[in-house]
Write a protein that holds these residues in place. Structure first.
Motif, PDB file in Angstrom:
ATOM      1  N   LEU A 279       0.825  -1.206   0.000  1.00  0.00           N
ATOM      2  CA  LEU A 279       0.000   0.000   0.000  1.00  0.00           C
ATOM      3  C   LEU A 279       0.862   1.260   0.000  1.00  0.00           C
ATOM      4  CD1 LEU A 279      -2.733   1.384   0.146  1.00  0.00           C
ATOM      5  CD2 LEU A 279      -2.639   1.149   2.647  1.00  0.00           C
ATOM      6  N   ALA A 280       1.915   1.271   0.812  1.00  0.00           N
ATOM      7  CA  ALA A 280       2.784   2.448   0.880  1.00  0.00           C
ATOM      8  C   ALA A 280       3.437   2.708  -0.469  1.00  0.00           C
ATOM      9  CB  ALA A 280       3.852   2.260   1.951  1.00  0.00           C
ATOM     10  N   SER A 281       3.880   1.654  -1.139  1.00  0.00           N
ATOM     11  CA  SER A 281       4.508   1.819  -2.459  1.00  0.00           C
ATOM     12  C   SER A 281       3.513   2.350  -3.477  1.00  0.00           C
ATOM     13  CB  SER A 281       5.089   0.478  -2.935  1.00  0.00           C
ATOM     14  OG  SER A 281       6.166   0.073  -2.126  1.00  0.00           O
ATOM     15  N   VAL A 282       2.298   1.820  -3.449  1.00  0.00           N
ATOM     16  CA  VAL A 282       1.272   2.274  -4.395  1.00  0.00           C
ATOM     17  C   VAL A 282       0.904   3.730  -4.140  1.00  0.00           C
ATOM     18  CG1 VAL A 282      -1.143   1.993  -5.077  1.00  0.00           C
ATOM     19  CG2 VAL A 282       0.323  -0.017  -4.833  1.00  0.00           C
ATOM     20  N   VAL A 283       0.744   4.095  -2.878  1.00  0.00           N
ATOM     21  CA  VAL A 283       0.397   5.484  -2.531  1.00  0.00           C
ATOM     22  C   VAL A 283       1.511   6.430  -2.962  1.00  0.00           C
ATOM     23  CG1 VAL A 283       0.030   7.085  -0.601  1.00  0.00           C
ATOM     24  CG2 VAL A 283      -1.151   4.883  -0.639  1.00  0.00           C
ATOM     25  N   ALA A 284       2.766   6.029  -2.728  1.00  0.00           N
ATOM     26  CA  ALA A 284       3.903   6.875  -3.120  1.00  0.00           C
ATOM     27  C   ALA A 284       3.932   7.069  -4.634  1.00  0.00           C
ATOM     28  CB  ALA A 284       5.206   6.257  -2.638  1.00  0.00           C
ATOM     29  N   MET A 285       3.711   6.004  -5.387  1.00  0.00           N
ATOM     30  CA  MET A 285       3.729   6.110  -6.844  1.00  0.00           C
ATOM     31  C   MET A 285       2.570   6.951  -7.355  1.00  0.00           C
ATOM     32  SD  MET A 285       5.120   2.428  -8.284  1.00  0.00           S
ATOM     33  CE  MET A 285       4.031   1.381  -7.322  1.00  0.00           C
ATOM     34  N   ALA A 286       1.395   6.786  -6.747  1.00  0.00           N
ATOM     35  CA  ALA A 286       0.230   7.573  -7.171  1.00  0.00           C
ATOM     36  C   ALA A 286       0.453   9.056  -6.910  1.00  0.00           C
ATOM     37  CB  ALA A 286      -1.017   7.078  -6.442  1.00  0.00           C
ATOM     38  N   ALA A 287       0.982   9.386  -5.722  1.00  0.00           N
ATOM     39  CA  ALA A 287       1.260  10.788  -5.392  1.00  0.00           C
ATOM     40  C   ALA A 287       2.309  11.363  -6.333  1.00  0.00           C
ATOM     41  CB  ALA A 287       1.722  10.903  -3.940  1.00  0.00           C
ATOM     42  N   PHE A 288       3.330  10.577  -6.611  1.00  0.00           N
ATOM     43  CA  PHE A 288       4.395  11.022  -7.516  1.00  0.00           C
ATOM     44  C   PHE A 288       3.824  11.321  -8.909  1.00  0.00           C
ATOM     45  CE2 PHE A 288       7.838  10.414 -10.539  1.00  0.00           C
ATOM     46  CZ  PHE A 288       8.931  11.014  -9.924  1.00  0.00           C
ATOM     47  N   LEU A 289       2.942  10.466  -9.395  1.00  0.00           N
ATOM     48  CA  LEU A 289       2.351  10.669 -10.719  1.00  0.00           C
ATOM     49  C   LEU A 289       1.501  11.931 -10.763  1.00  0.00           C
ATOM     50  CD1 LEU A 289       1.353   7.006 -11.656  1.00  0.00           C
ATOM     51  CD2 LEU A 289       3.074   8.433 -12.792  1.00  0.00           C
ATOM     52  N   VAL A 290       0.742  12.187  -9.702  1.00  0.00           N
ATOM     53  CA  VAL A 290      -0.048  13.416  -9.643  1.00  0.00           C
ATOM     54  C   VAL A 290       0.871  14.635  -9.613  1.00  0.00           C
ATOM     55  CG1 VAL A 290      -1.695  14.755  -8.273  1.00  0.00           C
ATOM     56  CG2 VAL A 290      -2.011  12.290  -8.529  1.00  0.00           C
ATOM     57  N   GLY A 291       1.943  14.535  -8.839  1.00  0.00           N
ATOM     58  CA  GLY A 291       2.920  15.617  -8.805  1.00  0.00           C
ATOM     59  C   GLY A 291       3.570  15.837 -10.157  1.00  0.00           C
ATOM     60  N   ALA A 292       3.892  14.739 -10.856  1.00  0.00           N
ATOM     61  CA  ALA A 292       4.491  14.850 -12.187  1.00  0.00           C
ATOM     62  C   ALA A 292       3.516  15.485 -13.168  1.00  0.00           C
ATOM     63  CB  ALA A 292       4.913  13.470 -12.680  1.00  0.00           C
ATOM     64  N   LEU A 293       2.228  15.177 -13.005  1.00  0.00           N
ATOM     65  CA  LEU A 293       1.206  15.805 -13.841  1.00  0.00           C
ATOM     66  C   LEU A 293       1.176  17.314 -13.610  1.00  0.00           C
ATOM     67  CD1 LEU A 293      -1.239  15.634 -15.764  1.00  0.00           C
ATOM     68  CD2 LEU A 293      -2.663  15.187 -13.757  1.00  0.00           C
ATOM     69  N   ALA A 294       1.239  17.703 -12.329  1.00  0.00           N
ATOM     70  CA  ALA A 294       1.265  19.129 -12.004  1.00  0.00           C
ATOM     71  C   ALA A 294       2.517  19.786 -12.572  1.00  0.00           C
ATOM     72  CB  ALA A 294       1.213  19.319 -10.487  1.00  0.00           C
ATOM     73  N   GLY A 295       3.645  19.089 -12.454  1.00  0.00           N
ATOM     74  CA  GLY A 295       4.887  19.626 -13.001  1.00  0.00           C
ATOM     75  C   GLY A 295       4.833  19.761 -14.509  1.00  0.00           C
ATOM     76  N   GLY A 296       4.170  18.795 -15.162  1.00  0.00           N
ATOM     77  CA  GLY A 296       4.015  18.876 -16.610  1.00  0.00           C
ATOM     78  C   GLY A 296       3.159  20.058 -17.034  1.00  0.00           C
ATOM     79  N   ARG A 297       2.115  20.324 -16.266  1.00  0.00           N
ATOM     80  CA  ARG A 297       1.259  21.481 -16.570  1.00  0.00           C
ATOM     81  C   ARG A 297       2.011  22.789 -16.361  1.00  0.00           C
ATOM     82  NH1 ARG A 297      -4.181  20.458 -17.183  1.00  0.00           N
ATOM     83  NH2 ARG A 297      -4.695  22.593 -16.555  1.00  0.00           N
ATOM     84  N   LEU A 298       2.836  22.832 -15.318  1.00  0.00           N
ATOM     85  CA  LEU A 298       3.659  24.025 -15.103  1.00  0.00           C
ATOM     86  C   LEU A 298       4.642  24.194 -16.260  1.00  0.00           C
ATOM     87  CD1 LEU A 298       4.552  23.792 -11.301  1.00  0.00           C
ATOM     88  CD2 LEU A 298       3.058  25.468 -12.389  1.00  0.00           C
ATOM     89  N   GLY A 299       5.189  23.075 -16.717  1.00  0.00           N
ATOM     90  CA  GLY A 299       6.127  23.133 -17.831  1.00  0.00           C
ATOM     91  C   GLY A 299       5.492  23.673 -19.090  1.00  0.00           C
ATOM     92  N   THR A 300       4.232  23.342 -19.299  1.00  0.00           N
ATOM     93  CA  THR A 300       3.508  23.863 -20.465  1.00  0.00           C
ATOM     94  C   THR A 300       3.198  25.344 -20.294  1.00  0.00           C
ATOM     95  OG1 THR A 300       2.516  21.695 -20.890  1.00  0.00           O
ATOM     96  CG2 THR A 300       1.425  23.613 -21.859  1.00  0.00           C
ATOM     97  N   ARG A 301       2.786  25.697 -19.090  1.00  0.00           N
ATOM     98  CA  ARG A 301       2.407  27.096 -18.832  1.00  0.00           C
ATOM     99  C   ARG A 301       3.597  28.041 -18.939  1.00  0.00           C
ATOM    100  NH1 ARG A 301      -0.685  29.417 -13.394  1.00  0.00           N
ATOM    101  NH2 ARG A 301      -0.707  31.610 -14.042  1.00  0.00           N
ATOM    102  N   PHE A 302       4.754  27.587 -18.440  1.00  0.00           N
ATOM    103  CA  PHE A 302       5.940  28.449 -18.435  1.00  0.00           C
ATOM    104  C   PHE A 302       6.979  27.949 -19.432  1.00  0.00           C
ATOM    105  CE2 PHE A 302       4.164  28.837 -14.104  1.00  0.00           C
ATOM    106  CZ  PHE A 302       3.930  30.205 -14.083  1.00  0.00           C
ATOM    107  N   ALA A 303       6.525  27.392 -20.529  1.00  0.00           N
ATOM    108  CA  ALA A 303       7.427  26.799 -21.525  1.00  0.00           C
ATOM    109  C   ALA A 303       8.429  27.802 -22.080  1.00  0.00           C
ATOM    110  CB  ALA A 303       6.610  26.197 -22.667  1.00  0.00           C
ATOM    111  N   ALA A 304       8.065  29.062 -22.118  1.00  0.00           N
ATOM    112  CA  ALA A 304       8.924  30.071 -22.725  1.00  0.00           C
ATOM    113  C   ALA A 304       9.898  30.711 -21.733  1.00  0.00           C
ATOM    114  CB  ALA A 304       8.074  31.165 -23.369  1.00  0.00           C
ATOM    115  N   HIS A 305       9.819  30.324 -20.444  1.00  0.00           N
ATOM    116  CA  HIS A 305      10.662  30.993 -19.445  1.00  0.00           C
ATOM    117  C   HIS A 305      11.085  29.984 -18.384  1.00  0.00           C
ATOM    118  CE1 HIS A 305      12.178  33.957 -16.646  1.00  0.00           C
ATOM    119  NE2 HIS A 305      11.816  34.960 -17.429  1.00  0.00           N
ATOM    120  N   ARG A 306      12.295  29.459 -18.520  1.00  0.00           N
ATOM    121  CA  ARG A 306      12.756  28.430 -17.587  1.00  0.00           C
ATOM    122  C   ARG A 306      12.933  28.961 -16.163  1.00  0.00           C
ATOM    123  NH1 ARG A 306      17.583  24.856 -19.833  1.00  0.00           N
ATOM    124  NH2 ARG A 306      18.635  26.864 -20.069  1.00  0.00           N
ATOM    125  N   GLY A 307      13.239  30.237 -16.036  1.00  0.00           N
ATOM    126  CA  GLY A 307      13.389  30.814 -14.704  1.00  0.00           C
ATOM    127  C   GLY A 307      12.078  30.831 -13.944  1.00  0.00           C
TER     128      GLY A 307
END
Length: 244
Positions: free
Chosen positions: A73-101
């Protein structure tokens, strides 16, 4: 040896006009954060990683096979949280694609909020890791590290993924002159491994003083990274632009 030291110096103090600007030392700071939080998660939260998902996949398999001391359960929860975080990071990457800073500033600020929640949770419970605290920390830290991993991927600084060292170590050996390669960026690769090691070492040592101080150090590093990146990216320097 001279090439190694020169490359390491260029990583820590990039020359003016470098296409990645101050990103390498900032990414090394995030690498230290990875070592700290994975020390916390593995040593204090039940033998689970919040940044190293390869480890969690293996742990999940071991747990399902009946290995003691591991929680599926702990491994599954960690992976699920990580994937949601990666999704958020991907959306940020799209939003700020033109400015790495701005991308790194925003991402590390979000991470800081998540790690602050972990610090508060630990402090309120006086460092005691009940089941509720365990899974709360796995979730918030997994979200933070998923975000970091996705943003590091979007920033695209070679050999500085901040969370994965397998390819870094492979490149260090496979691209060496002994293997017939040109040995690109050996200092940067060694620094990445060393910083991860030191972060994990510091995390393991600090846990003797308690969970809250260890998470607090990770929070300080994230806040510093966000503030410094914001100040450095206020200009029109070339490094803020996406790299092809």
């Amino acid at each position: 040896m001279h090439k190694l030291l020169t490359d390491a110096a260029r990583t820590l103090v990039p020359p003016r006009g470098d296409r990645h600007g101050p990103l390498p030392p900032l990414m090394l700071t995030l690498t230290a954060v990875t070592g700290l939080v994975d020390a916390v998660s593995y040593l204090a939260l039940g033998h689970v990683f919040v940044a190293n998902m390869t480890g969690n996949v293996v742990f999940l398999a071991f747990a399902l096979a009946g290995a003691k001391g591991l929680s599926a359960l702990a491994s599954v929860v960690a992976m699920a949280a990580f994937l949601v975080g990666a999704l958020a990071g991907g959306r940020l990457g799209t939003r700020f694609a033109a400015h790495r800073g701005r991308l790194l500033t925003t991402a590390t600020a979000l991470q800081a909020v998540l790690v602050a929640a972990a610090v508060i949770t630990s402090a309120v419970n006086h460092g005691s890791v009940t089941t509720a605290v365990q899974y709360t920390l796995i979730v918030v830290l997994g979200l933070a590290m998923g975000t970091q991993n996705a943003v590091a991927r979007r920033l695209g600084v070679p050999d500085l993924t901040t969370t994965v060292l397998t390819l870094t170590l492979t490149g260090l050996a496979a691209d060496s002159t002994s293997a017939g390669g040109t040995a690109p960026r050996p200092g940067r690769r060694i620094l990445s491994v060393l910083i991860m090691f030191l972060g994990a070492l510091a995390g393991a040592a600090l846990l003797n003083a308690g969970l809250t101080p260890t998470l607090g150090l990770a929070l300080v590093l994230l806040v510093a990274t966000s503030v410094i990146t914001r100040r450095l990216s206020a200009s029109d320097a070339s490094w803020i632009k996406p790299q092809s």
